[in-house]
Structure formats: structure tokens, C-alpha cells
Design an enzyme around this catalytic site. Structure first.
Site, PDB file in Angstrom:
ATOM      1  N   ASP A  18       0.822  -1.224   0.000  1.00  0.00           N
ATOM      2  CA  ASP A  18       0.000   0.000   0.000  1.00  0.00           C
ATOM      3  C   ASP A  18       0.850   1.265   0.000  1.00  0.00           C
ATOM      4  OD1 ASP A  18      -2.399  -1.617   0.319  1.00  0.00           O
ATOM      5  OD2 ASP A  18      -1.822  -1.824   2.424  1.00  0.00           O
ATOM      6  N   HIS A  46      -3.781  -1.769  -6.657  1.00  0.00           N
ATOM      7  CA  HIS A  46      -3.095  -0.553  -7.070  1.00  0.00           C
ATOM      8  C   HIS A  46      -4.127   0.470  -7.521  1.00  0.00           C
ATOM      9  CE1 HIS A  46       0.898  -2.871  -7.981  1.00  0.00           C
ATOM     10  NE2 HIS A  46       0.601  -2.801  -6.702  1.00  0.00           N
TER      11      HIS A  46
END
Length: 443
Positions: A18, A46
Site C-alpha cells: 500500500d 493498485h
């Protein structure tokens, strides 16, 4: 490196995933002709923001958002055909051409419905037994990798041979149904449902099946620049992460070679992506974790301003101060050429910033993250306090336009970790990026 060959960059996360890799991969594909996923599966998430429009990708390389860029899914990826086509259809509805630009290694192991069933049933079983959950996404990633290592996986290439596929599937399903029903107390998975769905996907996958290793090597020799896109992050690596609270693949830069079928000499620059603070989803040790649920605290500020919820699961991310000792470990195992600091803008408005420079562990001090999860749990972070800044950094695209204290913060990270910062991201938008040294131009 011959002047006739391309230059290749590997992008890896240096924390627990992340970190904002998707945006940077998308940004860098302006200089690349091909983007490669080399590990993980659709547990990755993503997020790209292009012209104000948000796109979430889980399996297809982020380069798909750049017209003309070829995208490759390498042999190190475990592939859910169902999720792949779900993603393809979503992109096609948005006007993105996918199928003619996507190449999938025939050596990819397949994620099938019983893998996800096993994943979920095991977590439930652990919880009932009073054992802490691993924090899996429940997508079947781990069980699929287990089949690969046990040399019993069904691979993309098996879809070309229905009779062979059916024979191997029956053996594999009998094994997993036994575990599901007799050990985990979960329902069995029906053979016909799995087989029929796989055959539907086979017809759609065939035009995209490829010898990805050969195509990448040929592209490189022809002068193409390639970008290898890592998923998750270094501290989730099955060998180098906070084991057992990790994913089931190698997330480090070295796996870009093994997971796509190129030699390590083709990896010219390693870009480490790191948030200006730390986050983690799921269980496992997190030395600099803050109270991120109480309004008015720095952790709550990071959680809310940073919109810290997982792209794949929607789970809230745990938040904490930047950990430079952790980054030292990541730099060591990845051989980082440079860093990109993301979400610097999230720290806007915090009066003081704490930077972890090391830990106290069993009466001694260390300046690098220990290897074992048990040791990390016993670590007490050693902090250095820096002044924050009140000015906004959102959308800044020149380093000298950053607030003085923001620059001092970045410089201190460089000093402690020994890795130069080559890029800074100041918002999710593609264009809000500060470039000090371009990975495709750096020595």
C-alpha cells in the site's frame, strides 16, 4: 549494458504494501514500452488517479492505462482467470484496450474456486482454535502457491488440453475436498462447476497466452525499456518479511528475474516506494504503530487524511510513524538504487513528527529491523523528533517549493537509511510528482 538494449527498472514496496506503487508505475510507463507483474495475484491493489478519475487494478499491470504500452503477467503470478476477466471487462467499459496488449505466461499457476474456499476455511479454523489469524485476503493466493511448490498446480498451459486438465483437476479436487470437509468442516467444491468455468475461461485466455520470458528478452534486445511492477511490500515477503504474517510469494526485487524469466543482469535500477509514514493491513508486528482510531491523534490524522483503507479488502490500515530502521532492512534485501517517498502531503499540518531510528530489544539497541516476528514484537522504537510544517505540499512538483521542514524531514530519511530520494509524490494524481533523478536516466 549495450547501447542497443533497453533500460529496465524494478519498482518494489519497502514497507507492508500500500505504498503507492501503482501511481509511480503508471507515471514511469511514460518512459517504458512494457510493464511486467512478476509475483502475487489479485490480492494486490493498485489505485491510479488520472485526470481526476480513479482506477483500481488488482492483477493487470498498471501500465495498461498508458495507450500502446504492452503488459505482461509473468510466471511468478498466480492467476485467477475469473478475476482477470472481471478486471478486463471493467477496463473495456471505460474505453481501455486490454486484450491486444496483455500477454500471460503459460507457466502461471491457476487460482481455482477451491483455493479461495481453503483460504477462508483455514482462517475460520484458526480463529475457532484461539490462534491469531494470518490476515489473509481470502483470495486463494496462499493455497495456489502451495500447489505450485508441491508440483501439483494446474497452470495456464493446462487449459489448452481439456482432457489433461480434467484428469489433473479431479485428483487435485479430491485432495482439497478431503481437507475442506474432513479437517476444516467446510462444504465440498463441485467438480463440474470448476471444470466448466475453467473451459469457458480457456477460450478467452488462449489469444493472450505467451512465452513471456522469450518476449521480454526479445523486447529488451530490441531496445525496449521494461518496468517490473512488484506487488505487496518487502515486509510481506515470505522469506524476508514479518513471517508468518506475510504473503506467499517473494516481493523483493530479486524475484523480478525469477518471476518473469529474465536474467538478473537485466535489472538495472531498483526503485523503492515508501510512504512518508507507515501503514499495515491485518495482523503482525508493527513497532511504530499509533492509536489511529481516536480523533485528534497523529495516527487518526494519517488514517483519515490518507484515506487508509485497503483497495482489495476495504479493511482499515493500521497507521504509525515512519520507520527508518525498517527501511534499512528493505534497502539491504532489495539493493535499492533510489527511493520514492509517497503521501508526503498527508503529514501537512502535524506540529511534530517522530522518526524511528532504531529499537531497544532485550536490553540492547539495534539500528535495523530484526528478522523474526517474535523479536520485532519485543522491539521498542527509538524516536527522533522533527518539526512538522503547516504549509500545504499538495500538488507540489518542484523540490525547492516544498516547505523547509518537509525538505529537512526527507533529508533526515536519506541520512539514516543511506539511500537517496529520487522522487516524491505529493498527491494521488499522476502529475503531482517531484522528480530529482529519473530512474530511466540515472547511472
Amino acid at each position: 549494458m549495450s547501447v542497443t538494449t533497453g533500460r529496465n527498472v524494478v519498482v518494489v514496496g519497502t514497507q507492508w504494501g500500500d505504498e503507492g506503487k501503482g501511481k509511480l508505475v503508471d507515471w514511469l510507463t511514460e518512459s517504458a514500452q512494457g510493464v511486467v507483474r512478476f509475483q502475487g495475484g489479485h490480492n494486490a491493489g493498485h489505485t491510479l488517479v488520472i485526470n481526476g478519475v480513479k482506477t483500481a487494478l488488482h492483477l493487470i499491470p498498471s501500465g495498461i492505462m498508458r495507450p500502446g504500452v504492452k503488459c505482461y503477467i509473468g510466471n511468478g503470478v498466480v492467476l485467477s482467470a475469473a478475476k482477470l476477466f472481471e478486471e478486463i471487462e471493467g477496463l473495456e467499459k471505460a474505453g481501455v484496450e486490454v486484450r491486444s496488449r496483455l500477454r500471460i505466461s503459460e507457466a502461471c499457476p491457476l487460482i481455482l474456486p477451491f483455493h479461495a474456499a481453503l483460504d477462508i476455511a483455514r482462517e475460520t479454523y484458526r480463529e475457532k482454535g484461539g490462534v491469531e489469524k494470518i490476515g489473509t485476503t481470502g483470495r486463494g493466493i496462499g493455497p495456489a502457491y502451495e500447489d505450485k511448490i508441491a508440483r501439483r498446480a494446474l497452470r495456464v498451459q493446462d487449459l489448452k488440453h481439456p482432457e489433461r486438465f480434467a484428469t489433473k483437476l479431479r485428483v487435485l479436487l479430491d485432495l482439497h475436498n478431503h481437507v475442506l470437509t474432513q479437517v476444516l468442516g467446510a462444504p465440498a467444491i463441485d467438480f463440474d462447476l470448476v471444470f466448466d468455468e475453467a473451459m469457458r475461461h480457456a477460450a478467452l485466455l488462449k489469444p493472450m497466452m505467451a512465452d513471456v520470458s522469450r518476449e521480454l528478452n526479445d523486447a529488451h534486445k530490441a531496445g525496449a525499456n521494461l518496468l517490473f511492477e512488484g506487488a505487496q511490500g518487502t515486509l510481506l515477503d515470505v522469506d524476508h518479511g514479518t513471517y508468518p504474517y506475510v504473503t506467499s510469494s517473494n516481493c523483493v526485487a530479486g524475484n523480478a528475474a525469477a518471476g518473469s524469466g529474465v536474467g538478473p543482469g537485466m535489472l538495472h535500477y531498483i526503485l523503492g516506494i515508501t510512504k512518508a509514514y507507515c501503514t499495515r493491513v491485518g495482523g503482525g508486528p508493527f513497532p511504530t504503530e499509533l492509536d489511529w482510531a481516536t480523533p485528534g491523534t497523529p495516527g487518526y490524522h494519517m488514517s483519515t487524511v490518507g484515506a487508509e483503507k485497503g483497495v482489495t479488502t476495504g479493511r482499515s490500515r493500521r497507521c504509525g510513524w515512519f520507520d527508518a530502521a525498517l527501511l534499512k532492512r528493505s534497502a539491504q534485501v532489495n539493493g535499492l538504487s533510489g527511493l520514492c517517498i509517497t503521501k508526503l502531503d498527508v503529514l501537512d499540518g502535524l506540529e511534530k513528527l517522530e522518526l524511528c531510528t532504531g529499537y531497544e530489544l532485550d536490553g540492547e539497541t539495534t539500528d535495523i529491523l530484526p528478522m523474526g516476528a517474535d523479536e520485532i514484537e519485543r522491539c521498542t522504537p527509538i524516536y527522533e523528533t522533527l518539526e512538522g510544517w503547516s504549509e500545504s505540499t499538495v500538488g507540489v512538483t518542484q523540490y525547492d517549493k516544498l516547505p523547509v521542514n518537509a525538505r529537512l524531514y526527507l533529508q533526515r530519511i536519506e541520512q539514516i537509511t543511506g539511500v537517496p530520494i529520487h522522487m516524491v509524490s505529493t498527491s494521488p494524481d499522476r502529475d503531482h510528482t517531484i522528480m530529482m533523478r529519473h530512474p530511466y536516466l540515472a547511472d
